[in-house]
Enzyme design. Structure first.
Site, PDB file in Angstrom:
ATOM      1  N   ASP A  23       0.876  -1.158   0.000  1.00  0.00           N
ATOM      2  CA  ASP A  23       0.000   0.000   0.000  1.00  0.00           C
ATOM      3  C   ASP A  23       0.931   1.230   0.000  1.00  0.00           C
ATOM      4  O   ASP A  23       2.125   1.100   0.307  1.00  0.00           O
ATOM      5  CB  ASP A  23      -0.842  -0.080   1.281  1.00  0.00           C
ATOM      6  CG  ASP A  23      -1.654   1.146   1.528  1.00  0.00           C
ATOM      7  OD1 ASP A  23      -2.331   1.597   0.602  1.00  0.00           O
ATOM      8  OD2 ASP A  23      -1.602   1.662   2.658  1.00  0.00           O
ATOM      9  N   ASP A  29       0.001   5.031   1.048  1.00  0.00           N
ATOM     10  CA  ASP A  29      -0.199   5.980   2.149  1.00  0.00           C
ATOM     11  C   ASP A  29      -0.096   5.271   3.497  1.00  0.00           C
ATOM     12  O   ASP A  29      -0.884   4.384   3.796  1.00  0.00           O
ATOM     13  CB  ASP A  29      -1.588   6.635   2.033  1.00  0.00           C
ATOM     14  CG  ASP A  29      -1.737   7.441   0.748  1.00  0.00           C
ATOM     15  OD1 ASP A  29      -0.759   8.074   0.341  1.00  0.00           O
ATOM     16  OD2 ASP A  29      -2.830   7.430   0.165  1.00  0.00           O
TER      17      ASP A  29
HETATM   18  P1  B16 Z   1      -7.020  10.059  -3.178  1.00  0.00           P
HETATM   19  P2  B16 Z   1      -3.702   3.985   0.213  1.00  0.00           P
HETATM   20  C1  B16 Z   1      -5.665   5.791   0.280  1.00  0.00           C
HETATM   21  O1  B16 Z   1      -4.404   5.387  -0.131  1.00  0.00           O
HETATM   22  C2  B16 Z   1      -5.596   6.595   1.564  1.00  0.00           C
HETATM   23  O2  B16 Z   1      -5.229   5.762   2.649  1.00  0.00           O
HETATM   24  C3  B16 Z   1      -6.937   7.192   1.865  1.00  0.00           C
HETATM   25  O3  B16 Z   1      -6.863   7.970   3.033  1.00  0.00           O
HETATM   26  C4  B16 Z   1      -7.382   8.045   0.679  1.00  0.00           C
HETATM   27  O4  B16 Z   1      -8.681   8.590   0.924  1.00  0.00           O
HETATM   28  C5  B16 Z   1      -7.415   7.176  -0.569  1.00  0.00           C
HETATM   29  O5  B16 Z   1      -6.125   6.622  -0.776  1.00  0.00           O
HETATM   30  C6  B16 Z   1      -7.826   7.955  -1.801  1.00  0.00           C
HETATM   31  O6  B16 Z   1      -6.854   8.918  -2.083  1.00  0.00           O
HETATM   32  O7  B16 Z   1      -8.027  11.043  -2.659  1.00  0.00           O
HETATM   33  O8  B16 Z   1      -5.626  10.608  -3.304  1.00  0.00           O
HETATM   34  O9  B16 Z   1      -7.484   9.378  -4.451  1.00  0.00           O
HETATM   35  O10 B16 Z   1      -3.585   3.926   1.696  1.00  0.00           O
HETATM   36  O11 B16 Z   1      -4.599   2.931  -0.397  1.00  0.00           O
HETATM   37  O12 B16 Z   1      -2.361   4.121  -0.482  1.00  0.00           O
HETATM   38 MG    MG Z   2      -2.709   3.143   3.497  1.00  0.00          MG
END
Ligand code: B16
Ligand code: MG
Length: 213
Positions: free
Chosen positions: A7, A9
């Site tokens: 993953d 984030d």
């Molecule tokens: P975006 P991951 C996720 O990334 C985040 O954890 C989550 O907080 C966020 O809302 C989601 O991506 C969408 O992100 O708004 O930039 O499209 O943890 O799956 O890497």
């Molecule tokens: Mg994450």
């Protein structure tokens, strides 16, 4: 083990803190309650679903058009914060750990719900670490659906049972388990105890031993 899918984030980059600041800016402007414990529920959750969680928490109902405008606004705040991102945002030990797994012969994938994921890895100069990348642009079903990780395994040409998934979100651990993969729960969040392996730092794992699982 033939591959590891990470993953982004909260696992490779501390963008979870940036997401938090962007939602907090929007919430403060709108007069909504929002704190770090609610933010934990947004890990791995898509942008629109994250907004819905915040609205539900505040007992607010809005037309779809307004929700889209607010989600776009949050994304603008997030992208502004990303402009100043640099190496200091890399999760401690993540890049050396990934390189060590590669030396053990593992393929490496990225499985991030974020539609900004490619921009983040490009900006940090770490895109070449990944043999396959799947982001929020590629999927039709969010974590905890296993789609994102199954697509990653397919792109890598590896059976799901031979893949490990590193995740900081309960929804992500659930997705990995639903995909029949080895789940590694990473970081401070609660709700990761169902993972096969639970760590708070990369220093807790020896890459050679892990790759030989
Ligand atoms: P975006 P991951 C996720 O990334 C985040 O954890 C989550 O907080 C966020 O809302 C989601 O991506 C969408 O992100 O708004 O930039 O499209 O943890 O799956 O890497
Ligand atoms: Mg994450």
């Amino acid at each position: 083990m033939k591959a590891a899918i990470f993953d982004l984030d909260g696992v490779v980059v501390y963008t979870d803190a940036y997401h938090y600041r962007a939602w907090k800016q929007l919430a403060d402007e709108q007069g909504w309650a929002f704190d770090e414990s609610l933010n934990d529920n947004l890990r791995g959750v898509s942008r629109m679903a994250s907004l819905q969680i915040i609205l539900d928490h505040n007992g607010i109902d809005l037309p779809e058009k307004d929700k889209e405008r607010l989600a776009t606004e949050k994304n603008e705040y997030y992208k502004t914060l990303l402009q100043s991102i640099d190496e200091s945002a890399l999760v401690d030990g993540a890049v050396p750990f990934i390189r060590a797994l590669k030396e053990q012969g593992l393929l490496i994938g990225l499985g991030s719900s974020s539609r900004n994921a490619q921009m983040v890895i490009d900006k940090l100069g770490i895109a070449t670490l990944f043999d396959a990348v799947v982001t929020g642009h590629d999927i039709s079903r969010s974590k905890p659906d296993p789609q994102i990780f199954l697509m990653g395994a397919e792109k890598l040409g590896v059976a799901p049972a031979d893949c490990a998934v590193f995740e900081d979100a309960a929804s992500g651990v659930e997705a990995a388990l639903a995909g029949g993969m080895t789940a590694v729960g990473f970081g401070p969040s609660e709700g990761l105890d169902g993972a096969h392996v639970r760590i708070r730092a990369y220093s807790e794992l020896d890459p050679a031993t892990f790759a030989a699982r």
